[in-house]
Enzyme design. Structure first.
Site, short mmCIF file in Angstrom:
data_model
loop_
_atom_site.label_atom_id
_atom_site.label_comp_id
_atom_site.label_asym_id
_atom_site.label_seq_id
_atom_site.Cartn_x
_atom_site.Cartn_y
_atom_site.Cartn_z
N ARG A 80 19.64 54.46 48.39
CA ARG A 80 18.41 53.76 48.78
C ARG A 80 17.68 54.50 49.89
O ARG A 80 16.45 54.62 49.86
CB ARG A 80 18.75 52.33 49.26
CG ARG A 80 18.98 51.36 48.13
CD ARG A 80 19.76 50.16 48.59
NE ARG A 80 18.96 49.23 49.38
CZ ARG A 80 19.47 48.30 50.18
NH1 ARG A 80 20.79 48.21 50.32
NH2 ARG A 80 18.70 47.48 50.84
N ARG A 136 26.78 42.08 50.06
CA ARG A 136 25.90 42.17 48.89
C ARG A 136 26.18 43.48 48.16
O ARG A 136 26.39 44.50 48.80
CB ARG A 136 24.44 42.16 49.34
CG ARG A 136 23.95 40.79 49.69
CD ARG A 136 22.45 40.69 49.85
NE ARG A 136 21.76 41.98 49.89
CZ ARG A 136 20.53 42.14 50.34
NH1 ARG A 136 19.85 41.10 50.78
NH2 ARG A 136 19.95 43.31 50.35
N ARG A 166 26.40 44.58 57.09
CA ARG A 166 25.81 43.27 56.80
C ARG A 166 26.74 42.42 55.93
O ARG A 166 27.25 42.87 54.91
CB ARG A 166 24.48 43.50 56.06
CG ARG A 166 23.62 42.28 56.00
CD ARG A 166 22.17 42.64 55.92
NE ARG A 166 21.81 43.29 54.67
CZ ARG A 166 20.58 43.72 54.40
NH1 ARG A 166 19.62 43.57 55.27
NH2 ARG A 166 20.33 44.32 53.25
N ARG A 177 3.29 53.54 47.48
CA ARG A 177 4.58 54.22 47.48
C ARG A 177 4.43 55.72 47.21
O ARG A 177 5.39 56.46 47.28
CB ARG A 177 5.51 53.62 46.42
CG ARG A 177 6.02 52.24 46.79
CD ARG A 177 7.26 51.91 45.98
NE ARG A 177 7.60 50.50 46.09
CZ ARG A 177 8.35 49.99 47.07
NH1 ARG A 177 8.79 50.77 48.03
NH2 ARG A 177 8.62 48.71 47.08
N LYS A 208 11.68 45.89 59.15
CA LYS A 208 10.29 45.74 58.73
C LYS A 208 9.93 44.28 58.46
O LYS A 208 8.88 43.81 58.90
CB LYS A 208 10.12 46.58 57.46
CG LYS A 208 8.72 46.91 57.11
CD LYS A 208 8.70 47.92 55.96
CE LYS A 208 9.33 47.32 54.73
NZ LYS A 208 8.95 48.06 53.50
#
Ligand SMILES: [Zn+2]
Length: 292
Positions: free
Chosen positions: A171, A160, A127, A88, A13
């Site tokens: 998430r 991370r 990642r 949201r 995004k």
């Protein structure tokens, strides 16, 4: 172009927002950034937001909407905006709709960036960031080259804390639960555009542009309808003309019989030559044998 962008963490995004900002010349309006900015500047809304956060409460929708209103009043948002992080939930979507109507800037589209959970997982869990040069890699899809960091050393990678598998799962669940009602809400209003956001960056960008080109505004839709009608009419005429030409060119039974006869004769001629050639060859061989 006035857009709301919906997409899971890892859907690309942010990257696509950047590309669209450049392509359409419109700003990305992130409510998270607006909040941080307002708090840092100590504006009235920022102070109200900070008071709520300090008390451990959620920032009221009216405060966020106030920030959006101020942001959209800025010059760079005249041609449109990409709203990120808001709404949201359905209540926020309703409130946003009312605000934008009031401002005379209704949404053109709500873009849903679709990526399968499997792929999101890979993107997020793979990642890694380098401690030394801050480059971001992906151990699955974009591994770091060996000895590519400062002084020829290998990159010093870390993950991370947000990107461990448990956190990612949570998430993604939160995102899905939050987004589902919004998708239904905007689909009902004819604003939803779904974009397959898996694959190469420029391919996704192209799909996004295609999705936005389709039914993005009444004017465009009308001109597209006209183009389509013209194309259809032209096609019809061409078809008719082609049929006419074909009927004129169509051979009569006599012509057809003649062509067929010519073919047969030609074929017979070739066969005859072949036979003669063979006979001559055999005769020569026989002669040379006798001569020896
Ligand atoms: Zn590095």
């Amino acid at each position: 172009m006035r857009l709301v962008l919906l997409g899971a963490p890892g859907s690309g995004k942010g990257t696509q927002s950047q590309l669209m900002m450049r392509h359409y010349g419109i700003p990305q309006v992130s409510t998270g950034d607006l909040l941080r900015e307002a708090v840092a500047k100590g504006t009235a809304l920022g102070k109200a937001a900070k008071a709520a956060m300090d008390a451990g409460k959620l920032v009221d929708d009216s405060i966020v909407l106030g920030m959006i209103r101020q942001r959209l009043a800025r010059r760079d948002a005249r041609k449109g905006f990409i709203l990120d992080g808001f709404p949201r939930n359905v209540a926020q979507a309703d409130a946003l709709g009312t605000l934008l109507e009031e401002l005379g800037q209704p949404l053109d589209a709500v873009v849903l960036m679709k990526v399968r959970d499997k792929v999101l997982f890979q993107r997020l869990a793979g990642r890694r960031t380098c401690r030394r040069c801050a480059q971001v890699f992906n151990v699955f899809t974009n591994p770091p080259p060996k000895g590519g960091c400062k002084g020829g050393q290998a990159h010093d990678l870390y993950q991370r804390p947000d990107d461990n598998e448990q956190t990612i799962g949570r998430r993604l669940e939160v995102y899905a639960a939050q987004t589902r009602p919004l998708v239904a809400y905007y689909r009902k209003r004819g604003l939803l555009r779904q974009v397959d956001a898996e694959g190469e960056l420029d391919v996704v960008e192209m799909r996004l542009e295609q999705a936005l080109g389709r039914g993005s505004s009444p004017g465009k839709a009308a001109s597209r309808a006209v183009k389509k009608a013209v194309k259809k009419a032209v096609k019809k005429v061409v078809k008719k003309a082609a049929a006419a030409v074909r009927s004129r060119v169509k051979p009569t039974p006599l012509q057809r019989a003649r062509r067929k006869a010519t073919k047969v004769v030609r074929k017979a001629g070739k066969a005859r030559k072949k036979v003669v050639r063979k006979a001559v060859k055999t005769a020569r061989k026989a002669v040379s044998k006798l001569a020896r």
